[in-house]
Design an enzyme around this catalytic site. Structure first.
Site, PDB file in Angstrom:
ATOM      1  N   ALA A  42       0.844  -1.324   0.238  1.00 13.63           N
ATOM      2  CA  ALA A  42       0.039   0.025   0.060  1.00 13.63           C
ATOM      3  C   ALA A  42       0.762   1.245  -0.009  1.00 13.63           C
ATOM      4  O   ALA A  42       1.909   1.096  -0.254  1.00 13.63           O
ATOM      5  CB  ALA A  42      -1.064   0.062   1.186  1.00 13.63           C
ATOM      6  N   ASN A  43       0.403   2.430   0.253  1.00 13.88           N
ATOM      7  CA  ASN A  43       0.919   3.607   0.177  1.00 13.88           C
ATOM      8  C   ASN A  43       0.492   4.486   1.274  1.00 13.88           C
ATOM      9  O   ASN A  43      -0.603   4.211   1.781  1.00 13.88           O
ATOM     10  CB  ASN A  43       1.352   4.283  -1.019  1.00 13.88           C
ATOM     11  CG  ASN A  43      -0.048   4.698  -1.582  1.00 13.88           C
ATOM     12  OD1 ASN A  43      -0.564   5.691  -1.238  1.00 13.88           O
ATOM     13  ND2 ASN A  43      -0.394   4.167  -2.604  1.00 13.88           N
ATOM     14  N   ARG A  44       0.815   5.636   1.609  1.00 13.08           N
ATOM     15  CA  ARG A  44       0.549   6.523   2.715  1.00 13.08           C
ATOM     16  C   ARG A  44      -0.719   7.522   2.566  1.00 13.08           C
ATOM     17  O   ARG A  44      -0.912   8.376   3.168  1.00 13.08           O
ATOM     18  CB  ARG A  44       1.578   7.322   3.125  1.00 13.08           C
ATOM     19  CG  ARG A  44       2.798   6.380   3.905  1.00 13.08           C
ATOM     20  CD  ARG A  44       3.834   7.498   4.695  1.00 13.08           C
ATOM     21  NE  ARG A  44       5.125   6.403   4.921  1.00 13.08           N
ATOM     22  CZ  ARG A  44       5.011   5.601   6.112  1.00 13.08           C
ATOM     23  NH1 ARG A  44       4.008   5.646   6.733  1.00 13.08           N
ATOM     24  NH2 ARG A  44       6.067   5.110   6.223  1.00 13.08           N
ATOM     25  N   SER A  45      -1.390   7.438   1.098  1.00  8.74           N
ATOM     26  CA  SER A  45      -2.371   8.301   0.899  1.00  8.74           C
ATOM     27  C   SER A  45      -3.560   8.128   1.629  1.00  8.74           C
ATOM     28  O   SER A  45      -3.995   7.139   2.252  1.00  8.74           O
ATOM     29  CB  SER A  45      -2.922   7.999  -0.541  1.00  8.74           C
ATOM     30  OG  SER A  45      -3.911   8.788  -0.863  1.00  8.74           O
TER      31      SER A  45
ATOM     32  N   ALA B 221      -3.945   7.741  -5.373  1.00  7.40           N
ATOM     33  CA  ALA B 221      -2.427   7.417  -5.304  1.00  7.40           C
ATOM     34  C   ALA B 221      -2.286   5.865  -5.791  1.00  7.40           C
ATOM     35  O   ALA B 221      -2.248   5.044  -4.693  1.00  7.40           O
ATOM     36  CB  ALA B 221      -1.695   7.552  -3.906  1.00  7.40           C
TER      37      ALA B 221
END
Ligand code: CTP
Ligand code: CA
Length: 225
Positions: free
Chosen positions: A33-36, A99
């Site tokens: 995943a990512n930090r969006s 994102a």
């Protein structure tokens, strides 16, 4: 010009907005995943709905509540996000604030990956995800007349975003300065440069809600020009 939401200037217009991260599975219990946070995309969906548009928000997992008056489709992967966007067409306006993970694991394991006792460490083989902004920008008859992308950049923000606008084939890019010093990811404020066919304009440091309202105002102006 200040936007007067009471006038519902986008009434009759359909809009699609993407928001949040995507989650790309590794096995049934793990993902990339990512930090969006989804704050910017959700605020844009809310601002367009407040201006009278019929809005579909296609969002990855976030902590944000569903905005009032918006049709929300919850998805996890980039492929599901593309399918959700395609199912929401046709639309007049598309804003891609998600994102999206650029890559996913090539083959999701059907069972949880296990330590086998030999100390062997698994390596992940990756493949590229569909580019939702580029796909929608390149559509023929069903292309929304205004396609807006974001560009998260940490350096040479306007130059990179101008190049990205050409490469993606979209109409506008909101170039977001996400260099660590700005505290953009997960924070409340964004530093935006709007790139259009006419050039670039620098916006002051604004909250994500203010960015959403300014974008909605620009969209209203675009359709009333
Ligand atoms: N985007 C998308 N689908 C993807 C990747 C990106 O729709 N698979 C959209 C984003 O929502 C954003 C825009 O494309 O509106 C630009 O995303 P960004 O990550 O800045 O661009 P990339 O082309 O992925 O380039 P890079 O990450 O290498 O800078
Ligand atoms: Ca990317």
């Amino acid at each position: 010009a200040r936007l007067d939401p009471a006038a519902r200037p986008l009434a009759g217009k359909r809009a699609i907005v993407t928001s949040g991260p995507t989650h790309e599975p590794i096995d049934p219990v793990r993902y990339i995943a990512n930090r969006s946070s989804g704050k910017q995309g959700h605020a844009i969906a809310a601002a367009l709905a407040a201006a009278g548009a019929e809005v579909t928000l296609v969002t990855g997992p976030t902590r944000e509540p569903d905005p009032a008056g918006v049709t929300v489709k919850h998805i996890e992967t980039a492929r599901e996000m593309l399918a959700g966007v395609e199912a929401a067409l046709p639309a007049d306006i598309a804003v891609f604030a998600a994102a999206v993970a650029d890559w996913r694991v090539a083959e999701e394991a059907g069972q949880k990956l296990k330590k086998d006792g030999s100390g062997q460490i698994p390596s992940l083989s990756m493949t590229e995800n569909p580019d939702i902004l580029k796909t929608v920008s390149g559509l023929g008859g069903t292309r929304p007349s205004l396609v807006v992308g974001f560009a998260a950049e940490t350096e040479m923000v306007v130059a990179h975003a101008t190049e990205k606008r050409a490469r993606k084939g979209c109409d506008w890019i909101l170039a977001n300065d996400v260099s660590p010093a700005t505290g953009t990811f997960g924070g409340e404020a964004n530093t935006i440069h709007l790139i259009t066919g006419a050039g670039s304009e620098d916006w002051p440091k604004l909250t994500k809600k203010e960015v959403a309202e300014k974008l909605a105002t620009r969209i209203v102006e675009h359709f009333s020009a």
